[in-house]
Design a protein around this motif. Structure first.
Motif, PDB file in Angstrom:
ATOM      1  N   PHE A 136     -98.262  90.141 -24.943  1.00  0.00           N
ATOM      2  CA  PHE A 136     -97.084  90.858 -24.432  1.00  0.00           C
ATOM      3  C   PHE A 136     -95.820  90.510 -25.216  1.00  0.00           C
ATOM      4  CE2 PHE A 136     -99.992  90.645 -20.839  1.00  0.00           C
ATOM      5  CZ  PHE A 136     -99.915  91.925 -20.306  1.00  0.00           C
ATOM      6  N   LEU A 137     -95.912  89.547 -26.120  1.00  0.00           N
ATOM      7  CA  LEU A 137     -94.741  89.052 -26.830  1.00  0.00           C
ATOM      8  C   LEU A 137     -94.805  89.496 -28.286  1.00  0.00           C
ATOM      9  CD1 LEU A 137     -94.681  85.411 -25.395  1.00  0.00           C
ATOM     10  CD2 LEU A 137     -93.550  87.457 -24.481  1.00  0.00           C
ATOM     11  N   SER A 138     -94.013  90.482 -28.623  1.00  0.00           N
ATOM     12  CA  SER A 138     -94.033  91.057 -29.967  1.00  0.00           C
ATOM     13  C   SER A 138     -93.644  90.020 -31.019  1.00  0.00           C
ATOM     14  CB  SER A 138     -93.062  92.247 -30.034  1.00  0.00           C
ATOM     15  OG  SER A 138     -93.002  92.777 -31.324  1.00  0.00           O
ATOM     16  N   ASP A 139     -94.474  89.892 -32.066  1.00  0.00           N
ATOM     17  CA  ASP A 139     -94.202  88.979 -33.185  1.00  0.00           C
ATOM     18  C   ASP A 139     -94.079  87.530 -32.741  1.00  0.00           C
ATOM     19  OD1 ASP A 139     -94.128  91.142 -35.005  1.00  0.00           O
ATOM     20  OD2 ASP A 139     -92.042  91.529 -34.466  1.00  0.00           O
ATOM     21  N   TYR A 140     -94.853  87.137 -31.735  1.00  0.00           N
ATOM     22  CA  TYR A 140     -94.830  85.756 -31.259  1.00  0.00           C
ATOM     23  C   TYR A 140     -95.325  84.815 -32.345  1.00  0.00           C
ATOM     24  CZ  TYR A 140     -96.257  81.636 -28.526  1.00  0.00           C
ATOM     25  OH  TYR A 140     -96.435  80.366 -28.062  1.00  0.00           O
ATOM     26  N   ASP A 141     -94.534  83.791 -32.644  1.00  0.00           N
ATOM     27  CA  ASP A 141     -94.846  82.816 -33.682  1.00  0.00           C
ATOM     28  C   ASP A 141     -95.241  81.499 -33.012  1.00  0.00           C
ATOM     29  OD1 ASP A 141     -95.011  81.105 -35.809  1.00  0.00           O
ATOM     30  OD2 ASP A 141     -93.007  81.498 -36.591  1.00  0.00           O
ATOM     31  N   LYS A 142     -96.531  81.146 -33.074  1.00  0.00           N
ATOM     32  CA  LYS A 142     -97.015  79.941 -32.413  1.00  0.00           C
ATOM     33  C   LYS A 142     -96.429  78.672 -33.010  1.00  0.00           C
ATOM     34  CE  LYS A 142    -101.475  81.943 -31.080  1.00  0.00           C
ATOM     35  NZ  LYS A 142    -102.952  81.830 -31.210  1.00  0.00           N
ATOM     36  N   ALA A 143     -95.908  78.763 -34.219  1.00  0.00           N
ATOM     37  CA  ALA A 143     -95.332  77.583 -34.864  1.00  0.00           C
ATOM     38  C   ALA A 143     -93.945  77.252 -34.326  1.00  0.00           C
ATOM     39  CB  ALA A 143     -95.267  77.790 -36.369  1.00  0.00           C
ATOM     40  N   ARG A 144     -93.387  78.153 -33.531  1.00  0.00           N
ATOM     41  CA  ARG A 144     -92.078  77.896 -32.950  1.00  0.00           C
ATOM     42  C   ARG A 144     -92.232  77.561 -31.471  1.00  0.00           C
ATOM     43  NH1 ARG A 144     -87.699  82.042 -35.197  1.00  0.00           N
ATOM     44  NH2 ARG A 144     -86.404  80.167 -35.022  1.00  0.00           N
ATOM     45  N   ALA A 145     -91.168  77.620 -30.686  1.00  0.00           N
ATOM     46  CA  ALA A 145     -91.209  77.087 -29.322  1.00  0.00           C
ATOM     47  C   ALA A 145     -91.105  78.192 -28.272  1.00  0.00           C
ATOM     48  CB  ALA A 145     -90.084  76.070 -29.126  1.00  0.00           C
ATOM     49  N   LEU A 146     -91.503  77.831 -27.049  1.00  0.00           N
ATOM     50  CA  LEU A 146     -91.521  78.743 -25.908  1.00  0.00           C
ATOM     51  C   LEU A 146     -90.764  78.099 -24.755  1.00  0.00           C
ATOM     52  CD1 LEU A 146     -92.914  81.402 -24.772  1.00  0.00           C
ATOM     53  CD2 LEU A 146     -94.747  79.893 -23.989  1.00  0.00           C
ATOM     54  N   VAL A 147     -89.904  78.885 -24.074  1.00  0.00           N
ATOM     55  CA  VAL A 147     -89.115  78.372 -22.945  1.00  0.00           C
ATOM     56  C   VAL A 147     -89.286  79.301 -21.750  1.00  0.00           C
ATOM     57  CG1 VAL A 147     -86.804  77.838 -22.065  1.00  0.00           C
ATOM     58  CG2 VAL A 147     -87.393  77.292 -24.439  1.00  0.00           C
ATOM     59  N   ALA A 148     -89.700  78.745 -20.617  1.00  0.00           N
ATOM     60  CA  ALA A 148     -89.802  79.496 -19.367  1.00  0.00           C
ATOM     61  C   ALA A 148     -88.609  79.146 -18.479  1.00  0.00           C
ATOM     62  CB  ALA A 148     -91.101  79.161 -18.652  1.00  0.00           C
ATOM     63  N   VAL A 149     -88.061  80.163 -17.799  1.00  0.00           N
ATOM     64  CA  VAL A 149     -86.844  79.969 -17.008  1.00  0.00           C
ATOM     65  C   VAL A 149     -87.053  80.462 -15.576  1.00  0.00           C
ATOM     66  CG1 VAL A 149     -84.366  80.436 -16.831  1.00  0.00           C
ATOM     67  CG2 VAL A 149     -85.471  80.385 -19.081  1.00  0.00           C
ATOM     68  N   THR A 150     -86.665  79.655 -14.617  1.00  0.00           N
ATOM     69  CA  THR A 150     -86.582  80.068 -13.217  1.00  0.00           C
ATOM     70  C   THR A 150     -85.122  80.014 -12.788  1.00  0.00           C
ATOM     71  OG1 THR A 150     -88.805  79.414 -12.541  1.00  0.00           O
ATOM     72  CG2 THR A 150     -87.130  79.413 -10.845  1.00  0.00           C
ATOM     73  N   VAL A 151     -84.644  81.058 -12.154  1.00  0.00           N
ATOM     74  CA  VAL A 151     -83.260  81.111 -11.666  1.00  0.00           C
ATOM     75  C   VAL A 151     -83.293  80.985 -10.148  1.00  0.00           C
ATOM     76  CG1 VAL A 151     -81.137  82.459 -11.535  1.00  0.00           C
ATOM     77  CG2 VAL A 151     -82.534  82.523 -13.616  1.00  0.00           C
TER      78      VAL A 151
END
Length: 220
Positions: free
Chosen positions: A76-91
């Protein structure tokens, strides 16, 4: 004394959970630390920095992302680069702010990609949907220290540090590349409320700040 405190902050502390995923960990009281959770076949979870000020503290459940689920999310994530980082956010809306719905988020340093979620799945929404466990995912994030900020039509982001559920969140968040994701809670309050160190313990009980992952996750 100050020298000892610096040693405590820089010294990695760790433990291993039992078969049920239960664990105990001794940390320096009143000093910021970052909790990292690792498990076989799961992405590493990096919590935002927080401070425990009490003698004992029950953290509750931490949920970590299965590798298989991460692969599904990547679709679901266009051009997702596994070598970089991922951040999940809850508000989390606190007393005086009825809902987190309509919140928009930014991450610094810029240059990252953002997808809000519906039913735990990234979609094309332009703002956050109320009731989402993880309302947004930033991806292709440059590893290192990052800052997440929120804007809401009628409420405002509470400035860090924020007291919530027995701990104080400093707002600091670190990201790492590869099979890892960082998780941060952002708090909303009334638009006329700007005091730092806010006690957000009156947040809507329907928003559980200790649910830390998205979609189908496995308990550590």
């Amino acid at each position: 004394l100050e020298f000892r405190r610096v040693l405590f902050r820089s010294m990695p502390l760790g433990t291993t959970s039992d078969e049920a995923g239960l664990y105990s960990l001794i940390v320096p009281r009143g000093i910021p630390f970052t909790l990292k959770v690792k498990a076989p076949d799961h992405y590493q979870l990096i919590e935002q920095e927080y401070i425990v000020g009490t003698e004992t503290y029950e953290r509750g459940d931490s949920l970590i992302l299965r590798n298989q689920t991460a692969m599904l999310l990547a679709g679901f994530l266009s051009d997702y680069d596994k070598a970089r980082a991922l951040v999940a956010v809850t508000v989390i809306p606190t007393k005086g702010c009825a809902s987190e719905g309509g919140t928009t988020l930014k991450l610094e340093p810029s240059g990252t990609s953002l997808r809000y979620t519906q039913g735990g799945v990234p979609d094309t929404s332009s703002s956050l949907t109320a009731g989402e466990t993880n309302g947004a995912l930033f991806y292709n994030v440059t590893p290192g220290q990052v800052t997440v900020t929120a804007e809401h039509p009628t409420c405002k982001q509470l400035p860090f540090p924020v007291k919530f559920d027995g701990v104080t969140y400093t707002g600091a968040l670190t990201t790492e590349p590869g099979a890892s994701f960082s998780f941060i809670r952002i708090f909303l309050g009334p638009a006329n409320r700007s005091d730092a160190g806010t006690d957000a313990a009156a947040a809507d009980a329907s928003h559980d700040a200790d649910t830390d992952s998205s979609v189908d996750a496995g308990t550590d």
